[in-house]
Motif scaffolding. Structure first.
Motif, PDB file in Angstrom:
ATOM      1  N   LEU A  39     -40.597   4.855 -24.525  1.00  0.00           N
ATOM      2  CA  LEU A  39     -41.047   5.091 -23.154  1.00  0.00           C
ATOM      3  C   LEU A  39     -40.827   3.905 -22.226  1.00  0.00           C
ATOM      4  CD1 LEU A  39     -44.471   6.760 -24.074  1.00  0.00           C
ATOM      5  CD2 LEU A  39     -42.346   7.948 -23.463  1.00  0.00           C
ATOM      6  N   GLY A  40     -40.369   2.799 -22.788  1.00  0.00           N
ATOM      7  CA  GLY A  40     -40.169   1.620 -21.959  1.00  0.00           C
ATOM      8  C   GLY A  40     -41.458   0.955 -21.528  1.00  0.00           C
ATOM      9  N   GLN A  41     -42.564   1.236 -22.235  1.00  0.00           N
ATOM     10  CA  GLN A  41     -43.846   0.645 -21.883  1.00  0.00           C
ATOM     11  C   GLN A  41     -43.906  -0.807 -22.347  1.00  0.00           C
ATOM     12  OE1 GLN A  41     -46.581   3.321 -23.840  1.00  0.00           O
ATOM     13  NE2 GLN A  41     -46.726   4.658 -22.059  1.00  0.00           N
ATOM     14  N   VAL A  42     -44.379  -1.692 -21.474  1.00  0.00           N
ATOM     15  CA  VAL A  42     -44.502  -3.110 -21.812  1.00  0.00           C
ATOM     16  C   VAL A  42     -45.963  -3.513 -21.693  1.00  0.00           C
ATOM     17  CG1 VAL A  42     -43.802  -5.455 -21.237  1.00  0.00           C
ATOM     18  CG2 VAL A  42     -42.172  -3.562 -20.958  1.00  0.00           C
ATOM     19  N   ALA A  43     -46.539  -4.008 -22.782  1.00  0.00           N
ATOM     20  CA  ALA A  43     -47.939  -4.412 -22.788  1.00  0.00           C
ATOM     21  C   ALA A  43     -48.110  -5.749 -22.079  1.00  0.00           C
ATOM     22  CB  ALA A  43     -48.449  -4.509 -24.223  1.00  0.00           C
ATOM     23  N   THR A  44     -49.286  -5.968 -21.501  1.00  0.00           N
ATOM     24  CA  THR A  44     -49.586  -7.243 -20.863  1.00  0.00           C
ATOM     25  C   THR A  44     -49.788  -8.320 -21.924  1.00  0.00           C
ATOM     26  OG1 THR A  44     -51.972  -6.875 -20.880  1.00  0.00           O
ATOM     27  CG2 THR A  44     -50.733  -6.020 -18.989  1.00  0.00           C
ATOM     28  N   GLY A  45     -49.763  -9.572 -21.487  1.00  0.00           N
ATOM     29  CA  GLY A  45     -49.942 -10.680 -22.419  1.00  0.00           C
ATOM     30  C   GLY A  45     -51.277 -10.615 -23.134  1.00  0.00           C
ATOM     31  N   ARG A  46     -52.353 -10.289 -22.402  1.00  0.00           N
ATOM     32  CA  ARG A  46     -53.680 -10.230 -23.028  1.00  0.00           C
ATOM     33  C   ARG A  46     -53.747  -9.152 -24.086  1.00  0.00           C
ATOM     34  NH1 ARG A  46     -58.197  -7.344 -21.919  1.00  0.00           N
ATOM     35  NH2 ARG A  46     -57.382  -6.572 -19.941  1.00  0.00           N
ATOM     36  N   ILE A  47     -53.148  -8.011 -23.807  1.00  0.00           N
ATOM     37  CA  ILE A  47     -53.152  -6.928 -24.788  1.00  0.00           C
ATOM     38  C   ILE A  47     -52.345  -7.323 -26.022  1.00  0.00           C
ATOM     39  CG2 ILE A  47     -52.311  -4.590 -25.229  1.00  0.00           C
ATOM     40  CD1 ILE A  47     -53.167  -3.843 -22.417  1.00  0.00           C
ATOM     41  N   LEU A  48     -51.215  -7.987 -25.816  1.00  0.00           N
ATOM     42  CA  LEU A  48     -50.404  -8.427 -26.953  1.00  0.00           C
ATOM     43  C   LEU A  48     -51.165  -9.423 -27.822  1.00  0.00           C
ATOM     44  CD1 LEU A  48     -46.874  -8.826 -25.316  1.00  0.00           C
ATOM     45  CD2 LEU A  48     -47.595  -7.084 -26.968  1.00  0.00           C
ATOM     46  N   VAL A  49     -51.918 -10.334 -27.184  1.00  0.00           N
ATOM     47  CA  VAL A  49     -52.731 -11.287 -27.945  1.00  0.00           C
ATOM     48  C   VAL A  49     -53.796 -10.551 -28.754  1.00  0.00           C
ATOM     49  CG1 VAL A  49     -54.423 -13.152 -27.751  1.00  0.00           C
ATOM     50  CG2 VAL A  49     -52.332 -13.225 -26.401  1.00  0.00           C
ATOM     51  N   ALA A  50     -54.435  -9.561 -28.120  1.00  0.00           N
ATOM     52  CA  ALA A  50     -55.462  -8.788 -28.815  1.00  0.00           C
ATOM     53  C   ALA A  50     -54.864  -7.996 -29.981  1.00  0.00           C
ATOM     54  CB  ALA A  50     -56.154  -7.836 -27.827  1.00  0.00           C
ATOM     55  N   LEU A  51     -53.694  -7.410 -29.770  1.00  0.00           N
ATOM     56  CA  LEU A  51     -53.041  -6.663 -30.834  1.00  0.00           C
ATOM     57  C   LEU A  51     -52.688  -7.588 -32.007  1.00  0.00           C
ATOM     58  CD1 LEU A  51     -50.616  -4.372 -28.779  1.00  0.00           C
ATOM     59  CD2 LEU A  51     -52.741  -3.707 -29.902  1.00  0.00           C
ATOM     60  N   ALA A  52     -52.194  -8.766 -31.683  1.00  0.00           N
ATOM     61  CA  ALA A  52     -51.862  -9.727 -32.740  1.00  0.00           C
ATOM     62  C   ALA A  52     -53.108 -10.176 -33.489  1.00  0.00           C
ATOM     63  CB  ALA A  52     -51.139 -10.937 -32.135  1.00  0.00           C
ATOM     64  N   LEU A  53     -54.198 -10.397 -32.760  1.00  0.00           N
ATOM     65  CA  LEU A  53     -55.456 -10.788 -33.381  1.00  0.00           C
ATOM     66  C   LEU A  53     -55.973  -9.690 -34.306  1.00  0.00           C
ATOM     67  CD1 LEU A  53     -57.725 -12.942 -33.462  1.00  0.00           C
ATOM     68  CD2 LEU A  53     -58.818 -11.720 -31.567  1.00  0.00           C
ATOM     69  N   GLY A  54     -55.916  -8.442 -33.818  1.00  0.00           N
ATOM     70  CA  GLY A  54     -56.351  -7.324 -34.646  1.00  0.00           C
ATOM     71  C   GLY A  54     -55.506  -7.170 -35.896  1.00  0.00           C
ATOM     72  N   ALA A  55     -54.187  -7.358 -35.746  1.00  0.00           N
ATOM     73  CA  ALA A  55     -53.295  -7.262 -36.900  1.00  0.00           C
ATOM     74  C   ALA A  55     -53.593  -8.359 -37.913  1.00  0.00           C
ATOM     75  CB  ALA A  55     -51.837  -7.347 -36.448  1.00  0.00           C
ATOM     76  N   ALA A  56     -53.888  -9.574 -37.414  1.00  0.00           N
ATOM     77  CA  ALA A  56     -54.222 -10.682 -38.314  1.00  0.00           C
ATOM     78  C   ALA A  56     -55.497 -10.377 -39.101  1.00  0.00           C
ATOM     79  CB  ALA A  56     -54.375 -11.975 -37.513  1.00  0.00           C
ATOM     80  N   GLY A  57     -56.504  -9.823 -38.402  1.00  0.00           N
ATOM     81  CA  GLY A  57     -57.739  -9.457 -39.086  1.00  0.00           C
ATOM     82  C   GLY A  57     -57.512  -8.384 -40.130  1.00  0.00           C
ATOM     83  N   ALA A  58     -56.672  -7.399 -39.793  1.00  0.00           N
ATOM     84  CA  ALA A  58     -56.367  -6.330 -40.737  1.00  0.00           C
ATOM     85  C   ALA A  58     -55.679  -6.874 -41.979  1.00  0.00           C
ATOM     86  CB  ALA A  58     -55.482  -5.280 -40.063  1.00  0.00           C
ATOM     87  N   LEU A  59     -54.693  -7.756 -41.777  1.00  0.00           N
ATOM     88  CA  LEU A  59     -53.978  -8.331 -42.915  1.00  0.00           C
ATOM     89  C   LEU A  59     -54.907  -9.178 -43.775  1.00  0.00           C
ATOM     90  CD1 LEU A  59     -50.634  -9.286 -41.136  1.00  0.00           C
ATOM     91  CD2 LEU A  59     -51.001  -7.431 -42.784  1.00  0.00           C
ATOM     92  N   TRP A  60     -55.865  -9.856 -43.132  1.00  0.00           N
ATOM     93  CA  TRP A  60     -56.843 -10.645 -43.892  1.00  0.00           C
ATOM     94  C   TRP A  60     -57.648  -9.730 -44.821  1.00  0.00           C
ATOM     95  CZ3 TRP A  60     -58.012 -15.990 -43.674  1.00  0.00           C
ATOM     96  CH2 TRP A  60     -59.142 -16.370 -44.408  1.00  0.00           C
ATOM     97  N   VAL A  61     -58.100  -8.593 -44.290  1.00  0.00           N
ATOM     98  CA  VAL A  61     -58.877  -7.660 -45.108  1.00  0.00           C
ATOM     99  C   VAL A  61     -58.020  -7.102 -46.236  1.00  0.00           C
ATOM    100  CG1 VAL A  61     -60.109  -5.460 -45.116  1.00  0.00           C
ATOM    101  CG2 VAL A  61     -60.416  -7.043 -43.214  1.00  0.00           C
ATOM    102  N   ILE A  62     -56.795  -6.677 -45.904  1.00  0.00           N
ATOM    103  CA  ILE A  62     -55.915  -6.064 -46.905  1.00  0.00           C
ATOM    104  C   ILE A  62     -55.628  -7.030 -48.043  1.00  0.00           C
ATOM    105  CG2 ILE A  62     -53.593  -5.125 -47.302  1.00  0.00           C
ATOM    106  CD1 ILE A  62     -53.705  -4.230 -44.298  1.00  0.00           C
ATOM    107  N   PHE A  63     -55.371  -8.281 -47.700  1.00  0.00           N
ATOM    108  CA  PHE A  63     -55.047  -9.266 -48.725  1.00  0.00           C
ATOM    109  C   PHE A  63     -56.269 -10.065 -49.161  1.00  0.00           C
ATOM    110  CE2 PHE A  63     -50.953  -8.299 -46.883  1.00  0.00           C
ATOM    111  CZ  PHE A  63     -50.116  -8.290 -47.981  1.00  0.00           C
ATOM    112  N   SER A  64     -57.449  -9.578 -48.775  1.00  0.00           N
ATOM    113  CA  SER A  64     -58.721 -10.182 -49.185  1.00  0.00           C
ATOM    114  C   SER A  64     -58.771 -11.678 -48.900  1.00  0.00           C
ATOM    115  CB  SER A  64     -58.976  -9.917 -50.677  1.00  0.00           C
ATOM    116  OG  SER A  64     -59.087  -8.551 -50.932  1.00  0.00           O
ATOM    117  N   GLY A  65     -58.217 -12.062 -47.776  1.00  0.00           N
ATOM    118  CA  GLY A  65     -58.296 -13.448 -47.369  1.00  0.00           C
ATOM    119  C   GLY A  65     -57.559 -14.394 -48.291  1.00  0.00           C
ATOM    120  N   GLY A  66     -56.554 -13.889 -48.992  1.00  0.00           N
ATOM    121  CA  GLY A  66     -55.799 -14.760 -49.885  1.00  0.00           C
ATOM    122  C   GLY A  66     -56.420 -14.889 -51.248  1.00  0.00           C
ATOM    123  N   ALA A  67     -57.397 -14.047 -51.578  1.00  0.00           N
ATOM    124  CA  ALA A  67     -58.049 -14.116 -52.881  1.00  0.00           C
ATOM    125  C   ALA A  67     -57.055 -13.842 -53.995  1.00  0.00           C
ATOM    126  CB  ALA A  67     -59.205 -13.104 -52.939  1.00  0.00           C
TER     127      ALA A  67
END
Length: 289
Positions: free
Chosen positions: A115-143
């Motif tokens: 669709l050619g949609q471009v997210a704002t910088g703040r939304i991209l930061v939030a998406l990256a933060l959410g993805a980081a949190g998700a990966l932390w849970v999935i990989f159990s924080g490196g356990a």
């Protein structure tokens, strides 16, 4: 109470209902083939949405033009739910919910490509933060011993389908009401699942299924589909799309609440760090501006 506050309350409830499908689905995932379960679920959901559609004005004849659109969307949606239940056979509900929170960032990619949609910088930061949190849970924080298990990997493929569904709806919709478009999608998905899942449907001993399977079917069809649809529609009319999307990041927290309420144990403490990060992404997306 302001319209915006009503919208936030609707999304709070919607995120809780979506979260319930993870522990409830996990409890039944090994008792029935995912294809068979979802064929029945789609039929029930289509009936509920169909009744709501008729009661709210029905559909114009033009809504059924180009029915291939519903086949595409129904197929994509069916892939998501089948792989969700396949993944829940082995994935822990909290880990699966964390995988689900990767959906917004994948959706942003599809939205840009289709669709050619471009997210704002703040939304991209939030998406990256959410993805980081998700990966932390999935990989159990490196356990030690933690990682992307088979269940999480299977469900991740399903979440890619879910992420594709959202921009496809925008691209393929020709002005039909949302409830009409959802009904067509559910009917198409039900037909596809009945046809492709015929062997699984025939092999299922429906009379011998434990009650938890029927609870899962009814819950995912009514609470996690029909009711959530109404709440999402309500909230979308009152909140910016980024704020509606933000509540995806609350799902892992709700899964913990659901699991505890159903008598299960809480996640390892190290996973709570990742859950807290996803809540931080929620807070960032909910900020004004």
């Amino acid at each position: 109470m302001s319209d915006a506050l009503r919208g936030h309350l609707a999304m709070l409830l919607a995120s809780a209902l979506i979260a319930g499908s993870f522990p409830i689905g996990a409890a039944a995932a090994n008792d029935i083939a995912p294809m068979a379960l979802n064929a029945v679920r789609f039929v029930v959901a289509a009936c509920v949405i169909g009744i709501a559609m008729v009661l709210t004005g029905g559909a114009s004849r033009g809504a059924w033009a180009a029915p291939w659109r519903y086949a595409v969307l129904g197929g994509v949606f069916a892939i998501y739910f089948v792989l969700m239940f396949e993944g829940l056979k082995t994935a822990a509900p909290v880990s699966a919910a964390a995988v689900f929170t990767l959906t917004p960032i994948i959706t942003a990619g599809f939205g840009w490509a289709l669709l050619g949609q471009v997210a704002t910088g703040r939304i991209l930061v939030a998406l990256a933060l959410g993805a980081a949190g998700a990966l932390w849970v999935i990989f159990s924080g490196g356990a030690e011993g933690a990682g992307l298990g088979r269940g999480e990997a299977v469900y991740l493929v399903g979440c890619v389908a879910h992420a594709l569904y959202t921009p496809l709806v925008r691209k393929l919709n020709r002005g039909e009401r949302a409830i009409v478009f959802s009904f067509g999608t559910l009917v198409a998905g039900a037909v596809l699942l009945i046809v492709l899942g015929a062997p699984a449907l025939a092999a299922t001993d429906w009379g011998a299924l434990p009650p938890r399977v029927w609870i899962a079917i009814l819950y995912t069809a009514v609470a996690a589909s029909a009711a959530t649809f109404v709440l999402l529609q309500f909230a979308t009319l009152r909140l910016p799309s980024s704020k509606v999307m933000a509540y995806t990041y609350l799902v892992p927290s709700w899964v913990i609440v659901w699991t505890l309420a159903l008598g299960g144990g809480g996640p390892p403490a190290v996973q709570l760090v990742g859950v807290a990060v996803t809540v931080g992404a929620l807070a960032l997306l909910l900020r004004d501006g």
